[in-house]
Design an enzyme around this catalytic site. Structure first.
Site, short mmCIF file in Angstrom:
data_model
loop_
_atom_site.label_atom_id
_atom_site.label_comp_id
_atom_site.label_asym_id
_atom_site.label_seq_id
_atom_site.Cartn_x
_atom_site.Cartn_y
_atom_site.Cartn_z
N ASP A 142 0.82 -1.22 0.00
CA ASP A 142 0.00 0.00 0.00
C ASP A 142 0.85 1.27 0.00
OD1 ASP A 142 -2.10 -1.79 0.25
OD2 ASP A 142 -2.17 -1.62 2.42
N MET A 184 -5.80 -2.61 -4.91
CA MET A 184 -5.71 -2.54 -3.44
C MET A 184 -5.12 -1.20 -2.99
SD MET A 184 -4.55 -6.30 -2.20
CE MET A 184 -5.75 -7.60 -1.95
N ARG A 186 -5.86 -0.02 0.59
CA ARG A 186 -6.60 0.44 1.79
C ARG A 186 -7.01 1.91 1.62
NH1 ARG A 186 -4.05 -1.28 7.33
NH2 ARG A 186 -2.43 0.15 6.68
O1 F6P Z 1 -2.37 -4.03 3.35
C1 F6P Z 1 -2.18 -4.86 2.27
C2 F6P Z 1 -3.50 -5.31 1.69
O2 F6P Z 1 -3.22 -6.10 0.54
C3 F6P Z 1 -4.47 -4.20 1.36
O3 F6P Z 1 -4.15 -3.52 0.17
C4 F6P Z 1 -5.76 -4.97 1.32
O4 F6P Z 1 -6.84 -4.11 1.63
C5 F6P Z 1 -5.59 -5.99 2.40
O5 F6P Z 1 -4.20 -6.12 2.61
C6 F6P Z 1 -6.17 -7.34 2.08
O6 F6P Z 1 -6.06 -8.13 3.21
P1 F6P Z 1 -6.24 -9.71 3.22
O7 F6P Z 1 -4.96 -10.31 2.75
O8 F6P Z 1 -6.55 -10.00 4.63
O9 F6P Z 1 -7.37 -10.05 2.29
#
Ligand code: F6P
Length: 364
Positions: A142, A184, A186
């Site tokens: 991110d 992605m 966040r």
């Molecule tokens: O923080 C890294 C990230 O890939 C974000 O971009 C995304 O919102 C989140 O993690 C996804 O999380 P998970 O792997 O729990 O689905």
């Protein structure tokens, strides 16, 4: 100081470049200090449960090009709020930080290198405050960590998104469609912005700039009127319409991990556009392809530099810091400065200006 044993763990969501850090830490510590590297498995869970294996020159030698993390990772092993499901399936939370400290002491470690994002580094800082000799290494696709201009994993994610845009471009043009790519990031728009510019998107929607649906539709119509009956849109998972809120796929309270899981804005946007223009709309959600696979050369170099620098920090007794990158320099940033801070795009960011200069719509 002379070092004999260093512990290392990789916590939170994985990303490309983690293995480059593990290899670099092992190589610098073994070659120059003849130290042993204790690699905790699945992030802080490994420290709590005393699950680890030694990292050696032999077992780390092929890691540079590998995605993921050789140690495994987890974002549900916070020792201070250790979440588990009980027999009835309910989530129970326990504080197992003393147990983790005890394991650290028993292993006679001279330092702990915690490689991770916001959550992992916050836990690392708590352990530092409790007296553990901790050094952090920043990672996240991110790129939203305060205290560093770049974290490794980001540039590889941008490349994956850029490649996807190149492909969406050609098929979108052939079929005269609006192609949406949800990426992605966040609550930060770094991936969307850099991928959007490098992938020639016509509209980029970011969490930091709430968008106006009218402006989005206008841009598509303008392109049509100008003889370009197709449009490529990049939308960050955390993007919001003016007056709206981010789309959440799963609330934090229903997950073993701490944060809300974002997602859904791409399909929502497709629904808002479809029917209002004479073309079809398709949405691709890039998801975890941005996190997996071979790191690009930038992330290999950054991971290697940050890993070797973290070993120097341990040897110099500089604990309570995170290695950070402020091109071209590596620095040490106090972990205390990260607390509760997320690095998002600011209005004066020149890339925003550049996007608009070349006619990209940011939906405002
Ligand atoms: O923080 C890294 C990230 O890939 C974000 O971009 C995304 O919102 C989140 O993690 C996804 O999380 P998970 O792997 O729990 O689905």
């Amino acid at each position: 100081m002379s070092i004999k044993r260093i512990g290392i763990l990789t916590g939170g969501g994985d990303c490309s470049g983690l293995n480059a850090v593990l290899r670099a830490v092992t190589r610098s510590a073994v070659i120059h200090h003849d130290a042993k590297i204790i690699g905790f498995e699945q992030g802080f869970e490994g420290l709590v449960c005393n699950r680890w294996h030694e990292l050696t020159l032999e077992n780390t030698c092929d890691l540079l090009t590998l995605g993921g993390t050789f140690l495994g990772s987890s974002n549900k092993g916070d020792p201070f709020h250790y979440k588990e499901r009980d027999d009835a399936g309910e989530i129970v939370i326990r504080d197992l930080s003393e147990q983790a400290k005890e394991n650290f002491t028993q292993l006679e470690l001279d330092g702990l290198i915690a490689v991770g994002g916001e959550g992992t580094l916050e836990i690392a800082y708590k352990f530092y405050q409790l007296g553990l000799p901790v050094v952090g290494v920043p990672k996240t696709i991110d790129n939203d960590l305060a205290g560093t201009d770049y974290s490794f994993g980001f540039q590889t994610a941008v490349q994956v998104a850029c490649d996807a845009l190149d492909r969406l471009h050609t098929t979108g043009k052939s079929h005269q469609r609006v192609m949406i790519l949800e990426v992605m990031g966040r609550s930060a728009g770094w991936i969307a912005l850099e991928a959007g510019i490098s992938g020639g998107a016509h509209i980029i929607l970011l969490p930091e700039i709430p968008f106006d649906m009218k402006v989005v539709l206008n841009k598509i119509e303008q392109r049509e009127a100008g003889g370009h009956p197709f449009t490529v849109i990049v939308v960050a998972e955390g993007a919001v319409e003016i007056g709206g809120s981010a789309k959440v796929r799963k609330k934090a309270e229903n997950r073993l991990q701490g944060a809300d899981l974002l997602g859904g804005i791409g399909h929502w946007l497709a629904g808002e556009i479809e029917g209002k223009i004479p073309h079809e709309v398709r949405c691709t959600v890039l998801g975890h392809t941005q996190r997996g696979g071979t790191p690009n050369s930038f992330d290999r170099i950054l991971g290697t530099r940050l890993g070797a620098f973290a070993v120097r920090a341990v040897v110099d007794g500089k604990f309570g810091f995170m290695t950070s990158f402020h091109p071209p320099e590596l620095k040490l940033t106090p972990l205390a400065e990260l607390a509760g801070r997320v690095r998002r795009l600011t209005p004066e960011n020149q890339l925003l200006q550049c996007a608009e200069d070349i006619g990209v719509s940011l939906g405002r």
